[in-house]
Scaffold this motif. Structure first.
Motif, PDB file in Angstrom:
ATOM      1  N   ILE A  44      23.303  37.870   4.218  1.00  0.00           N
ATOM      2  CA  ILE A  44      24.478  37.891   2.933  1.00  0.00           C
ATOM      3  C   ILE A  44      24.722  39.044   2.014  1.00  0.00           C
ATOM      4  O   ILE A  44      23.906  40.136   2.201  1.00  0.00           O
ATOM      5  CB  ILE A  44      23.902  36.535   2.113  1.00  0.00           C
ATOM      6  N   ASP A  45      25.841  38.864   1.565  1.00  0.00           N
ATOM      7  CA  ASP A  45      25.875  40.020   0.563  1.00  0.00           C
ATOM      8  C   ASP A  45      25.656  39.859  -0.934  1.00  0.00           C
ATOM      9  O   ASP A  45      24.979  38.507  -1.070  1.00  0.00           O
ATOM     10  CB  ASP A  45      27.425  40.347   0.728  1.00  0.00           C
ATOM     11  N   ARG A  46      25.962  40.604  -1.755  1.00  0.00           N
ATOM     12  CA  ARG A  46      25.249  40.084  -3.113  1.00  0.00           C
ATOM     13  C   ARG A  46      25.994  38.847  -3.626  1.00  0.00           C
ATOM     14  O   ARG A  46      25.480  38.283  -4.779  1.00  0.00           O
ATOM     15  CB  ARG A  46      25.579  41.259  -4.049  1.00  0.00           C
ATOM     16  N   ALA A  47      27.025  38.423  -3.453  1.00  0.00           N
ATOM     17  CA  ALA A  47      27.755  37.166  -3.675  1.00  0.00           C
ATOM     18  C   ALA A  47      27.436  35.714  -2.956  1.00  0.00           C
ATOM     19  O   ALA A  47      28.032  34.998  -2.996  1.00  0.00           O
ATOM     20  CB  ALA A  47      29.321  37.552  -3.658  1.00  0.00           C
ATOM     21  N   LYS A  48      26.378  36.142  -2.144  1.00  0.00           N
ATOM     22  CA  LYS A  48      26.011  34.899  -1.279  1.00  0.00           C
ATOM     23  C   LYS A  48      26.931  34.834  -0.298  1.00  0.00           C
ATOM     24  O   LYS A  48      26.953  33.751   0.602  1.00  0.00           O
ATOM     25  CB  LYS A  48      25.644  33.987  -1.863  1.00  0.00           C
ATOM     26  N   ARG A  49      27.893  35.609   0.378  1.00  0.00           N
ATOM     27  CA  ARG A  49      28.477  35.247   1.265  1.00  0.00           C
ATOM     28  C   ARG A  49      28.027  35.640   2.629  1.00  0.00           C
ATOM     29  O   ARG A  49      27.462  36.928   2.671  1.00  0.00           O
ATOM     30  CB  ARG A  49      30.093  36.141   1.230  1.00  0.00           C
ATOM     31  N   LEU A  50      28.457  34.705   3.625  1.00  0.00           N
ATOM     32  CA  LEU A  50      27.640  35.237   4.926  1.00  0.00           C
ATOM     33  C   LEU A  50      28.287  36.091   5.720  1.00  0.00           C
ATOM     34  O   LEU A  50      29.393  36.405   5.779  1.00  0.00           O
ATOM     35  CB  LEU A  50      27.719  33.522   5.865  1.00  0.00           C
ATOM     36  N   LEU A  51      27.481  37.034   6.198  1.00  0.00           N
ATOM     37  CA  LEU A  51      28.012  38.283   7.026  1.00  0.00           C
ATOM     38  C   LEU A  51      27.474  38.152   8.438  1.00  0.00           C
ATOM     39  O   LEU A  51      28.219  38.406   9.340  1.00  0.00           O
ATOM     40  CB  LEU A  51      27.288  39.481   6.336  1.00  0.00           C
ATOM     41  N   GLY A  52      26.471  37.268   8.504  1.00  0.00           N
ATOM     42  CA  GLY A  52      25.834  37.093  10.061  1.00  0.00           C
ATOM     43  C   GLY A  52      24.425  36.750  10.194  1.00  0.00           C
ATOM     44  O   GLY A  52      24.008  36.400   9.080  1.00  0.00           O
ATOM     45  N   VAL A  53      23.929  36.673  11.527  1.00  0.00           N
ATOM     46  CA  VAL A  53      22.361  36.157  11.504  1.00  0.00           C
ATOM     47  C   VAL A  53      21.981  37.295  12.356  1.00  0.00           C
ATOM     48  O   VAL A  53      22.415  38.146  13.312  1.00  0.00           O
ATOM     49  CB  VAL A  53      22.469  34.919  12.211  1.00  0.00           C
ATOM     50  N   ILE A  54      20.571  37.583  12.153  1.00  0.00           N
ATOM     51  CA  ILE A  54      19.864  38.804  13.077  1.00  0.00           C
ATOM     52  C   ILE A  54      18.572  37.804  13.710  1.00  0.00           C
ATOM     53  O   ILE A  54      18.146  36.708  13.093  1.00  0.00           O
ATOM     54  CB  ILE A  54      19.228  39.700  12.332  1.00  0.00           C
ATOM     55  N   THR A  55      17.988  38.287  14.912  1.00  0.00           N
ATOM     56  CA  THR A  55      16.986  37.400  15.346  1.00  0.00           C
ATOM     57  C   THR A  55      15.829  38.174  15.257  1.00  0.00           C
ATOM     58  O   THR A  55      15.929  39.306  15.227  1.00  0.00           O
ATOM     59  CB  THR A  55      17.178  37.206  16.967  1.00  0.00           C
ATOM     60  N   ALA A  56      14.767  37.597  15.429  1.00  0.00           N
ATOM     61  CA  ALA A  56      13.271  38.529  15.483  1.00  0.00           C
ATOM     62  C   ALA A  56      13.192  39.545  16.644  1.00  0.00           C
ATOM     63  O   ALA A  56      12.974  40.581  16.439  1.00  0.00           O
ATOM     64  CB  ALA A  56      11.987  37.666  15.502  1.00  0.00           C
ATOM     65  N   GLU A  57      13.771  38.997  17.756  1.00  0.00           N
ATOM     66  CA  GLU A  57      13.693  39.753  19.038  1.00  0.00           C
ATOM     67  C   GLU A  57      14.612  41.029  18.924  1.00  0.00           C
ATOM     68  O   GLU A  57      14.188  42.097  19.245  1.00  0.00           O
ATOM     69  CB  GLU A  57      14.347  38.996  20.093  1.00  0.00           C
ATOM     70  N   ASP A  58      15.865  40.920  18.245  1.00  0.00           N
ATOM     71  CA  ASP A  58      16.620  42.172  17.928  1.00  0.00           C
ATOM     72  C   ASP A  58      16.342  43.010  16.889  1.00  0.00           C
ATOM     73  O   ASP A  58      16.287  44.264  17.108  1.00  0.00           O
ATOM     74  CB  ASP A  58      18.170  41.507  17.433  1.00  0.00           C
ATOM     75  N   ALA A  59      15.600  42.302  15.834  1.00  0.00           N
ATOM     76  CA  ALA A  59      15.170  43.272  14.740  1.00  0.00           C
ATOM     77  C   ALA A  59      13.705  44.231  15.306  1.00  0.00           C
ATOM     78  O   ALA A  59      13.728  45.111  15.001  1.00  0.00           O
ATOM     79  CB  ALA A  59      14.390  42.158  13.742  1.00  0.00           C
TER      80      ALA A  59
END
Length: 405
Positions: A311-326
């Motif tokens: 999320i950004d500082r205004a709590k707007r959703l930007l996306g999602v990340i997975t443990a595998e990708d991280a």
């Protein structure tokens, strides 16, 4: 919802000799059955108190003989209450004289009955403008208002047709247009769709909801049909034997029934058509883009999860990340932005559960629940939907998630 527009305080209607005495006996603990047996007094409505807000569809429901139709007819004094108050904008309807009451019925409250009660010798337009004609509104003005009402209910091109040429659903729409012609603040609908065939009835429910989006009227809707109540009601009041058993939103009625009677009443309801995404969402685990893969992985390990929502500082959703990708990004030196999944599934909080089955079954990441500003309110994992349908919803937990958002 707006402010309170209509309030009922300990409203009762008793039928038979000595009805006034019957009120006192009820206060002393007499039951409905005892009053009928010993005093020959029938209790129609027994000390009901409730309030209705501007702009809501308030459904009063119950089985035949529960007192719902008697109650709604006391809201405009078609039936005179035995005791209690009916307050409209704080003014007690029971204290009004005939002239004041007539004015309220003309300008504030209109009623739509189960029986269409259209004049067979008048055209559709003439039926709709009849109430305005009685009020001696000039012909040009009442015709304009009647035509606007017909347009509102989708009968613009049917003005000059006779009622017997219309289907039952169309006749009911004429009755609705007639009630709307006065532009009332409050619309009372007594079993308005009960005489219609099931498919037409559902169409009328849809049309009423669409109309309400435009009109924002206060609607008091009487029905004995639970599915209808759950489908159109913002709040529902359930009556039994003249008494009020429970008031609540459709979700509250289904998830927090007041007693065994309510439980039995709702036991066959398909919860997936009533419960919403907001009911099953969980608090989201989040991270901002300025964090790196190492921090993201550490957060996932600590919380025992395999995904993080970004999320950004205004709590707007930007996306999602997975443990595998991280984990892979940590090896290659990539940033969170490089591994961000931006097209993950998301739904508004009012989405019904039956619309979530397909999405959750095929999604590789949890489902995001977002508001109109794309702010992340919560997340839904696959098992939460099935758990909710099995009655495994923790109301306290859901409430806390709402606060968190």
């Amino acid at each position: 919802m707006g402010n309170e527009i209509l309030k009922v305080n300990r409203l009762s209607k008793l039928f038979g000799p000595g009805a006034e005495q019957g009120i006192q006996l009820l206060e002393q603990g007499y039951t409905k059955e005892r009053l009928a047996k010993e005093k020959n007094i029938m209790v129609g409505v027994n000390r009901v108190s409730l309030s209705i807000n501007e702009g809501e569809i308030f459904v009063i429901m119950g089985l035949s003989g529960s007192g719902k139709s008697t109650l709604v007819r006391m809201l405009n004094r078609l039936i005179e209450p035995t005791s209690g108050e009916v307050l409209i904008h704080g003014q007690d309807l029971r204290k009004m004289n005939k002239s004041q009451l007539r004015e309220v019925r003309r300008k504030t409250i209109s009623m739509v009955f189960q029986k269409f009660a259209l004049f067979p010798h008048r055209t559709v337009l003439e039926n709709v403008e009849y109430g305005l004609e009685v009020q001696k509104v000039n012909k040009a003005e009442r015709r304009e208002k009647a035509q606007k009402s017909l347009e509102l209910v989708g009968l613009k091109s049917w003005e000059h047709v006779m009622p017997d040429q219309l289907s039952g659903g169309m006749q009911q729409r004429v009755g609705l247009a007639r009630a709307l012609a006065n532009d009332p603040e409050i619309l009372l609908m007594d079993e308005a769709f009960s005489a219609l065939d099931p498919l037409i009835r559902r169409d009328m429910q849809d049309e009423l909801l669409e109309l309400q989006e435009k009109m924002k009227k206060t609607i008091v809707f009487i029905t004995h049909d639970l599915d209808e109540a759950l489908r159109i009601g913002d709040r529902i009041a359930l009556m039994k034997d003249g008494e009020l058993v429970q008031i609540g939103t459709p979700e509250e009625m289904l998830t927090q029934p007041a007693d065994r009677y309510v439980e039995r009443f709702i036991e066959d309801v398909d919860l997936s058509k009533v419960l919403t995404a907001s009911r099953v969402m969980r608090r989201p685990e989040t991270v901002t883009l300025d964090r790196g893969p190492r921090v993201a992985l550490q957060l996932m390990r600590e919380r025992g999860i395999s995904n993080l929502f970004v999320i950004d500082r205004a709590k707007r959703l930007l996306g999602v990340i997975t443990a595998e990708d991280a984990s892979q990004a940590l090896k290659t030196g990539a940033s969170l932005r490089d591994i961000l999944i931006e097209d993950g599934p998301k739904v508004p909080p009012e989405t019904l559960l039956n619309e979530l089955f397909e999405v959750t079954s095929s999604a590789k990441v949890p489902l995001a629940v977002v508001d109109e500003q794309e702010r992340l309110l919560g997340v839904i994992v696959r098992g939460a939907v099935l758990g909710a349908l099995a009655g495994e919803v923790d109301n306290k937990e859901v409430s806390e998630h709402g606060l968190h958002s």
